[in-house]
Design a protein around this motif. Structure first.
Motif, PDB file in Angstrom:
ATOM      1  N   GLY A  27      57.729  41.804  37.996  1.00  0.00           N
ATOM      2  CA  GLY A  27      56.506  41.630  37.226  1.00  0.00           C
ATOM      3  C   GLY A  27      55.724  42.926  37.160  1.00  0.00           C
ATOM      4  N   PRO A  28      54.448  42.853  36.809  1.00  0.00           N
ATOM      5  CA  PRO A  28      53.625  44.055  36.647  1.00  0.00           C
ATOM      6  C   PRO A  28      53.111  44.591  37.981  1.00  0.00           C
ATOM      7  CG  PRO A  28      52.325  42.115  36.156  1.00  0.00           C
ATOM      8  CD  PRO A  28      53.716  41.622  36.438  1.00  0.00           C
ATOM      9  N   GLY A  29      54.050  44.981  38.854  1.00  0.00           N
ATOM     10  CA  GLY A  29      53.671  45.339  40.215  1.00  0.00           C
ATOM     11  C   GLY A  29      53.496  46.813  40.475  1.00  0.00           C
ATOM     12  N   CYS A  30      53.479  47.625  39.411  1.00  0.00           N
ATOM     13  CA  CYS A  30      53.309  49.072  39.573  1.00  0.00           C
ATOM     14  C   CYS A  30      52.021  49.482  38.873  1.00  0.00           C
ATOM     15  CB  CYS A  30      54.502  49.810  38.973  1.00  0.00           C
ATOM     16  SG  CYS A  30      54.246  51.585  38.783  1.00  0.00           S
ATOM     17  N   LEU A  62      37.466  57.868  36.864  1.00  0.00           N
ATOM     18  CA  LEU A  62      37.895  57.076  35.718  1.00  0.00           C
ATOM     19  C   LEU A  62      38.569  55.843  36.308  1.00  0.00           C
ATOM     20  CD1 LEU A  62      37.888  57.428  32.581  1.00  0.00           C
ATOM     21  CD2 LEU A  62      40.270  58.108  32.769  1.00  0.00           C
ATOM     22  N   SER A  63      37.886  54.709  36.268  1.00  0.00           N
ATOM     23  CA  SER A  63      38.389  53.519  36.941  1.00  0.00           C
ATOM     24  C   SER A  63      39.508  52.873  36.127  1.00  0.00           C
ATOM     25  CB  SER A  63      37.270  52.498  37.165  1.00  0.00           C
ATOM     26  OG  SER A  63      37.798  51.341  37.807  1.00  0.00           O
ATOM     27  N   CYS A  64      40.709  52.927  36.694  1.00  0.00           N
ATOM     28  CA  CYS A  64      41.881  52.299  36.073  1.00  0.00           C
ATOM     29  C   CYS A  64      42.421  51.195  36.985  1.00  0.00           C
ATOM     30  CB  CYS A  64      42.964  53.349  35.810  1.00  0.00           C
ATOM     31  SG  CYS A  64      42.440  54.721  34.772  1.00  0.00           S
ATOM     32  N   HIS A  65      41.549  50.619  37.799  1.00  0.00           N
ATOM     33  CA  HIS A  65      41.965  49.591  38.748  1.00  0.00           C
ATOM     34  C   HIS A  65      42.271  48.270  38.028  1.00  0.00           C
ATOM     35  CE1 HIS A  65      41.231  51.859  42.385  1.00  0.00           C
ATOM     36  NE2 HIS A  65      40.086  52.277  41.876  1.00  0.00           N
ATOM     37  N   ARG A  66      43.186  47.512  38.616  1.00  0.00           N
ATOM     38  CA  ARG A  66      43.562  46.205  38.073  1.00  0.00           C
ATOM     39  C   ARG A  66      43.592  45.166  39.196  1.00  0.00           C
ATOM     40  NH1 ARG A  66      43.090  49.275  34.347  1.00  0.00           N
ATOM     41  NH2 ARG A  66      44.139  49.225  32.327  1.00  0.00           N
ATOM     42  N   LEU A  67      43.374  43.911  38.819  1.00  0.00           N
ATOM     43  CA  LEU A  67      43.400  42.781  39.744  1.00  0.00           C
ATOM     44  C   LEU A  67      44.634  41.926  39.460  1.00  0.00           C
ATOM     45  CD1 LEU A  67      39.630  41.806  39.400  1.00  0.00           C
ATOM     46  CD2 LEU A  67      40.673  43.158  41.231  1.00  0.00           C
ATOM     47  N   VAL A  68      45.332  41.520  40.513  1.00  0.00           N
ATOM     48  CA  VAL A  68      46.616  40.827  40.344  1.00  0.00           C
ATOM     49  C   VAL A  68      46.480  39.381  39.846  1.00  0.00           C
ATOM     50  CG1 VAL A  68      48.694  40.016  41.533  1.00  0.00           C
ATOM     51  CG2 VAL A  68      47.817  42.322  41.976  1.00  0.00           C
ATOM     52  N   PRO A  69      45.598  38.539  40.425  1.00  0.00           N
ATOM     53  CA  PRO A  69      45.589  37.125  40.015  1.00  0.00           C
ATOM     54  C   PRO A  69      45.398  36.885  38.509  1.00  0.00           C
ATOM     55  CG  PRO A  69      44.422  37.369  42.074  1.00  0.00           C
ATOM     56  CD  PRO A  69      44.699  38.760  41.579  1.00  0.00           C
ATOM     57  N   PRO A  70      44.521  37.620  37.803  1.00  0.00           N
ATOM     58  CA  PRO A  70      44.404  37.378  36.360  1.00  0.00           C
ATOM     59  C   PRO A  70      45.706  37.646  35.595  1.00  0.00           C
ATOM     60  CG  PRO A  70      42.477  38.559  37.155  1.00  0.00           C
ATOM     61  CD  PRO A  70      43.476  38.567  38.266  1.00  0.00           C
ATOM     62  N   ALA A  71      46.482  38.630  36.055  1.00  0.00           N
ATOM     63  CA  ALA A  71      47.771  38.898  35.401  1.00  0.00           C
ATOM     64  C   ALA A  71      48.747  37.750  35.648  1.00  0.00           C
ATOM     65  CB  ALA A  71      48.360  40.213  35.913  1.00  0.00           C
ATOM     66  N   MET A  72      48.735  37.200  36.857  1.00  0.00           N
ATOM     67  CA  MET A  72      49.575  36.035  37.136  1.00  0.00           C
ATOM     68  C   MET A  72      49.174  34.859  36.255  1.00  0.00           C
ATOM     69  SD  MET A  72      50.243  35.904  41.242  1.00  0.00           S
ATOM     70  CE  MET A  72      50.717  34.195  41.119  1.00  0.00           C
ATOM     71  N   LYS A  73      47.877  34.658  36.109  1.00  0.00           N
ATOM     72  CA  LYS A  73      47.379  33.570  35.261  1.00  0.00           C
ATOM     73  C   LYS A  73      47.873  33.740  33.834  1.00  0.00           C
ATOM     74  CE  LYS A  73      43.049  31.244  33.962  1.00  0.00           C
ATOM     75  NZ  LYS A  73      41.570  31.249  34.151  1.00  0.00           N
ATOM     76  N   TRP A  74      47.833  34.978  33.332  1.00  0.00           N
ATOM     77  CA  TRP A  74      48.295  35.264  31.971  1.00  0.00           C
ATOM     78  C   TRP A  74      49.791  34.982  31.842  1.00  0.00           C
ATOM     79  CZ3 TRP A  74      51.787  38.180  29.300  1.00  0.00           C
ATOM     80  CH2 TRP A  74      51.567  38.352  27.935  1.00  0.00           C
ATOM     81  N   LEU A  75      50.567  35.442  32.822  1.00  0.00           N
ATOM     82  CA  LEU A  75      52.018  35.239  32.783  1.00  0.00           C
ATOM     83  C   LEU A  75      52.371  33.753  32.765  1.00  0.00           C
ATOM     84  CD1 LEU A  75      53.096  37.977  35.335  1.00  0.00           C
ATOM     85  CD2 LEU A  75      53.875  37.868  32.955  1.00  0.00           C
TER      86      LEU A  75
END
Length: 341
Positions: A50-53, A148-161
């Motif tokens: 998944g989008p783990g990188c 330059l904040s390029c941070h991401r949160l994992v749970p919302p991506a799981m929800k989308w998937l």
């Protein structure tokens, strides 16, 4: 590895139907490839990426903004992997600007303390790295420093998937590093089997066995196979630091559309450290122009060897897409460990 062999044998006896499990961590993919785990699993058990990188999912618009900062004369500091990730017009490495590789945000602050020039740290990462950045900003670095904040949160991506249902996903191997910080209670919202796993071969195999058992038994729990490092509540102090400085925002991921509340932006009181506002940067939506399928790899619906460019036009020395650049990128990992299936 005696324990590992026992788990593999148990998996072979247990898996009697097609099961597809997704991990969301580049370090898990590296462990799986390095230890040859796919080669010993039952044929009907499939592990997809998944989008783990975090470097890989940074969209081209944000890379272009970082390149623009370098071209405008800022000192740009970031992790080594990011400087070769392609934007729409090139990379930080090819920008001709003053781009410096640092081990962390504190090193970027040290650079700012030694110059009058503007220093911008390109701050990528999931919940794992954000608390350290937050603590740094709370310590009030110099005014010529920003991120330059390029941070991401994992749970919302799981929800989308899960909402898209592009590929059949029977369960998730949850990211151990993220869960050290965040715990795993926020994953309890998802009605699918989930297991937090560590990064040794036995850790990964145990996580897979626990997931397979959940699937077979018709359960959808969040279980912890990494209790030596992860608790349900996580590192509460780190979480408080993170949300004292950052707040969630809607943001695009490379390979995905805009995912609601999946990014981190600086709160208003820290606006002076926000490079996007400070330099009036606009993130432009970039349409993928090449035959690269990193977007599909990141969504778990393709594997690196499905790409016509993999290992030919696209190599670690001549990367076309971000997944061939980062050490946590699936294509780089598969090329390094000669994975083909």
């Amino acid at each position: 590895m005696a324990v590992g062999k026992e788990i593999v044998e148990t998996l072979r006896q247990t898996v009697d139907r097609d099961i597809s499990l997704m991990h969301i961590c580049g370090t898990h993919e590296a462990a799986i490839a390095r230890h040859g785990i796919r080669s010993v699993l039952p044929e009907r058990l499939k592990i997809v990426m998944g989008p783990g990188c975090p470097v890989c999912i940074t969209p081209q618009g944000e890379i272009d903004a970082a390149v623009e900062l370098a071209e405008r004369g800022c000192i740009v500091a970031t992790y080594g992997d990011l400087i070769r990730v392609p934007g729409s017009k090139g990379t930080l490495e090819s920008s001709g600007g003053d781009v410096r590789i640092v081990q962390g945000v504190h090193k970027a602050v040290e650079i700012a303390e030694q110059t009058d020039r503007e220093v911008v740290f390109i701050s990528v990462g999931f919940e794992t790295t954000a608390p350290t950045v937050a603590a740094t900003l709370l310590a009030k670095p110099p005014e010529n420093f920003s991120i330059l904040s390029c941070h991401r949160l994992v749970p919302p991506a799981m929800k989308w998937l899960l909402a898209q249902g592009e590929g059949k996903i029977d369960g998730f191997l949850l990211p151990g590093h993220v869960c050290v910080v965040m715990g795993y209670q926020e994953y309890e919202q998802f009605p699918v089997p989930q297991v937090v796993a560590g990064f040794e071969a036995e850790d990964v195999l145990l996580g897979l066995l626990m997931l397979v058992r959940q699937v077979k038994e018709g359960r959808a729990d969040v279980e912890n196979a990494y209790p030596r490092a992860v608790s349900r509540e996580g590192n509460v102090k780190a979480q408080h630091l993170m949300y004292e400085v950052f707040e969630a925002c809607d943001v695009e991921w490379r390979g995905f559309p805009v995912i609601p509340q999946s990014g981190l932006t600086l709160r208003e009181e820290f606006a002076g450290y926000d490079a996007q506002r400070k330099f009036d940067l606009v993130y432009k939506k970039v349409t993928k122009p090449s035959a690269c399928i990193c977007d599909r790899v990141l969504r778990g619906v393709a594997q690196p060897s499905d790409c016509a460019l993999f290992g030919k036009v696209c190599t670690p020395r001549t990367p076309v897409g971000p997944c061939m650049v980062s050490h946590e990128g699936a294509c780089k990992i598969w090329q390094t460990y000669h994975q083909r299936h």
